[in-house]
Design an enzyme around this catalytic site. Structure first.
Site, PDB file in Angstrom:
ATOM      1  N   ASP A 168      23.273  64.048  15.947  1.00  0.00           N
ATOM      2  CA  ASP A 168      23.253  64.641  17.295  1.00  0.00           C
ATOM      3  C   ASP A 168      23.897  66.025  17.215  1.00  0.00           C
ATOM      4  OD1 ASP A 168      22.887  64.732  20.179  1.00  0.00           O
ATOM      5  OD2 ASP A 168      25.038  64.453  20.366  1.00  0.00           O
ATOM      6  N   SER A 169      23.647  66.835  18.243  1.00  0.00           N
ATOM      7  CA  SER A 169      24.289  68.147  18.298  1.00  0.00           C
ATOM      8  C   SER A 169      25.808  67.991  18.388  1.00  0.00           C
ATOM      9  CB  SER A 169      23.778  68.906  19.527  1.00  0.00           C
ATOM     10  OG  SER A 169      24.075  68.151  20.694  1.00  0.00           O
ATOM     11  N   CYS A 182      19.371  62.541  19.611  1.00  0.00           N
ATOM     12  CA  CYS A 182      19.527  63.703  20.476  1.00  0.00           C
ATOM     13  C   CYS A 182      18.159  64.003  21.068  1.00  0.00           C
ATOM     14  CB  CYS A 182      20.023  64.881  19.639  1.00  0.00           C
ATOM     15  SG  CYS A 182      20.105  66.444  20.526  1.00  0.00           S
ATOM     16  N   THR A 184      17.269  66.626  22.789  1.00  0.00           N
ATOM     17  CA  THR A 184      16.898  68.032  22.624  1.00  0.00           C
ATOM     18  C   THR A 184      16.304  68.250  21.232  1.00  0.00           C
ATOM     19  OG1 THR A 184      18.790  68.501  24.049  1.00  0.00           O
ATOM     20  CG2 THR A 184      17.760  70.374  22.961  1.00  0.00           C
ATOM     21  N   GLU A 223      31.813  66.994  27.180  1.00  0.00           N
ATOM     22  CA  GLU A 223      32.457  67.530  25.977  1.00  0.00           C
ATOM     23  C   GLU A 223      33.888  68.010  26.270  1.00  0.00           C
ATOM     24  OE1 GLU A 223      30.810  68.860  22.741  1.00  0.00           O
ATOM     25  OE2 GLU A 223      29.187  67.423  23.012  1.00  0.00           O
ATOM     26  N   CYS A 256      19.453  62.279  27.982  1.00  0.00           N
ATOM     27  CA  CYS A 256      20.359  63.050  27.148  1.00  0.00           C
ATOM     28  C   CYS A 256      21.433  62.065  26.717  1.00  0.00           C
ATOM     29  CB  CYS A 256      20.985  64.198  27.927  1.00  0.00           C
ATOM     30  SG  CYS A 256      22.326  65.003  27.002  1.00  0.00           S
ATOM     31  N   HIS A 261      24.402  62.305  25.948  1.00  0.00           N
ATOM     32  CA  HIS A 261      25.738  62.476  26.523  1.00  0.00           C
ATOM     33  C   HIS A 261      25.869  61.789  27.890  1.00  0.00           C
ATOM     34  CE1 HIS A 261      26.206  65.714  23.616  1.00  0.00           C
ATOM     35  NE2 HIS A 261      27.454  65.901  24.000  1.00  0.00           N
TER      36      HIS A 261
HETATM   37  N1  DGL Z   1      22.967  64.936  23.385  1.00  0.00           N
HETATM   38  C1  DGL Z   1      21.917  65.902  23.382  1.00  0.00           C
HETATM   39  C2  DGL Z   1      20.630  65.322  23.967  1.00  0.00           C
HETATM   40  O1  DGL Z   1      20.424  64.119  23.976  1.00  0.00           O
HETATM   41  C3  DGL Z   1      22.163  67.205  24.104  1.00  0.00           C
HETATM   42  C4  DGL Z   1      23.458  67.869  24.008  1.00  0.00           C
HETATM   43  C5  DGL Z   1      23.314  69.357  23.793  1.00  0.00           C
HETATM   44  O2  DGL Z   1      22.909  70.096  24.683  1.00  0.00           O
HETATM   45  O3  DGL Z   1      23.640  69.730  22.673  1.00  0.00           O
HETATM   46  O4  DGL Z   1      19.786  66.070  24.400  1.00  0.00           O
END
Ligand code: DGL
Length: 302
Positions: free
Chosen positions: A39-40, A102, A104, A187, A221, A223
Site C-alpha cells: 500500500d502507499s 491499495c 489507487t 494518517e 480506499c 484507509h
Molecule cells: N490506501 C490507498 C487506497 O486504497 C490510498 C491512500 C493514498 O492516497 O495514498 O486508495
C-alpha cells in the site's frame, strides 16, 4: 542475527528485530516466498489484518511506501512508477504473489503491470488488486443496484469502479465521491477526534446529494475503514457500508484454492515482516490503530 542491508545506516536497532523473510525452495525444488502486500502507507493494513485472520499460516511481507504517500492526488504515471518499484522490490524479496492492497495503485498501475511488466519480469509471478474482487461481491450486497463509491481523488478520477461495475452489473448505477481529506485525517491520528466529523459529514452529504437512494456505500480506499464508526453513524440504517478487508481476504483464499501452482510457492510459517520507506518508529506507532497490536518495522528505500 541478520540485519537489513538497506537500513543499517538509518535504523540499525529497529531493523535487527524484524523477521527477515526471503525466498526459499519448496520440497519440489520450486522457488517460493512470502505473499507481498503493498500500500502507499498504512491503509493496506486493514486488508492484511483480514487476510492474516483468514489465512494465518502463510508468510507475508507488508510494504508501505509512506515516504511518498499519499498516492491519491498523484498522476497515473507517478503512481504506476512507484507501484512498479514496490512490486519489483517485493519480487526481489522472494514474493511470488503480490497483492496491491491499495485502490489507487490498483486503479492506476495494476493493469499496466499485469499486461506490460509481468511478462517481461517473470510471467510465473502474479500481482492482484482489490477493485475486481470488491466489485464481484456487489451483486449480493446491493438490493437496488445503486452503489456509492467513496475513494481518493485518484481512484474516483480513474473511473475504475464505474467501469468494473458497468461491466459486471450493467443495470447498476455508480455514484462516486472523492474524499481527499480522509487519508490525511487517518494518517495524522485524527480519525477518532471531533475534527474529523466535519469532513466525514461533508463528503457523505455530497455523495447522497448526487443520489439519494444509494443502498450500498463502498469504502473504496483501504484507509477508510478506520473512519467506519463515524461513517456508519451518519448514513441511514438501511444503507450498507462495505469495507474491503474481508472481501479481499476471501477472494485471495479462493484464488489460492484455484491456483495450487501458486499456493505451493507461498511459504508457510505464519510470520509477517513489516517494511516502510519512512520512519519505522512512526509506522509502528500508527500501525497499532490498524492492527490492535504492536509490530516491529524495518526501513527500506525504493
Ligand atoms: N490506501 C490507498 C487506497 O486504497 C490510498 C491512500 C493514498 O492516497 O495514498 O486508495
Amino acid at each position: 542475527m541478520e540485519v537489513w542491508k538497506e537500513s543499517e545506516d538509518y535504523y540499525p536497532l529497529n531493523a535487527k528485530k524484524v523477521v527477515n523473510l526471503r525466498e526459499m525452495n519448496n520440497e519440489r525444488g520450486h522457488e517460493c516466498g512470502p505473499i507481498g502486500v503493498f500500500d502507499s502507507g498504512y491503509g493496506g493494513l486493514t486488508i492484511l489484518k483480514e487476510i492474516r485472520r483468514l489465512l494465518p499460516d502463510y508468510d507475508y511481507i507488508y510494504l508501505g511506501d509512506n515516504a511518498r504517500a499519499p498516492y491519491g492526488p498523484r498522476s497515473f504515471d507517478v503512481v504506476y512508477r512507484f507501484t512498479l518499484e514496490a512490486v519489483r522490490y517485493l519480487f526481489s524479496r522472494g514474493c511470488r504473489l503480490v497483492i496491491l492492497a491499495c485502490n489507487t495503485a490498483s486503479a492506476k498501475a495494476l493493469r499496466s503491470i499485469q499486461q506490460n511488466d509481468l511478462p517481461e519480469i517473470d510471467p510465473t509471478r502474479r500481482v492482484l488488486g482489490v477493485i475486481r474482487p470488491t466489485v464481484e461481491r456487489l451483486g449480493e450486497l446491493s438490493a437496488n443496484g445503486n452503489i456509492g463509491v467513496l475513494g481518493t481523488r485518484g481512484t474516483v478520477r480513474s473511473q475504475s469502479y464505474d467501469m468494473e461495475i458497468a461491466k459486471l452489473y450493467p443495470d447498476f448505477t455508480t455514484t462516486s465521491q472523492a474524499c481527499p481529506m480522509w487519508v490525511p485525517l487517518v494518517e495524522n491520528h485524527e480519525a477518532n477526534d471531533g475534527g474529523a466529523d466535519y469532513f466525514v459529514e461533508k463528503y457523505l452529504s455530497e455523495l447522497f446529494a448526487k443520489k439519494q437512494d444509494i443502498d450500498t456505500v463502498l469504502l473504496a480506499c483501504t484507509h477508510f475503514p478506520i473512519l467506519y464508526p463515524k461513517i456508519r453513524e451518519r448514513v441511514r440504517e438501511d444503507v450498507r457500508v462495505v469495507c474491503q478487508g474481508e472481501i479481499v481476504a476471501e477472494s485471495l483464499a479462493d484464488y489460492l484454492r484455484r491456483h495450487p501452482e501458486m499456493e505451493s510457492r507461498c511459504t508457510r510459517g505464519g510470520r509477517c515482516t513489516y517494511l516502510t520507506t519512512e520512519n519505522p518508529e512512526a509506522f509502528s506507532s500508527l500501525a497499532r490503530i490498524f492492527l490492535d497490536e504492536p509490530v516491529e518495522v524495518g526501513h527500506i528505500d525504493l
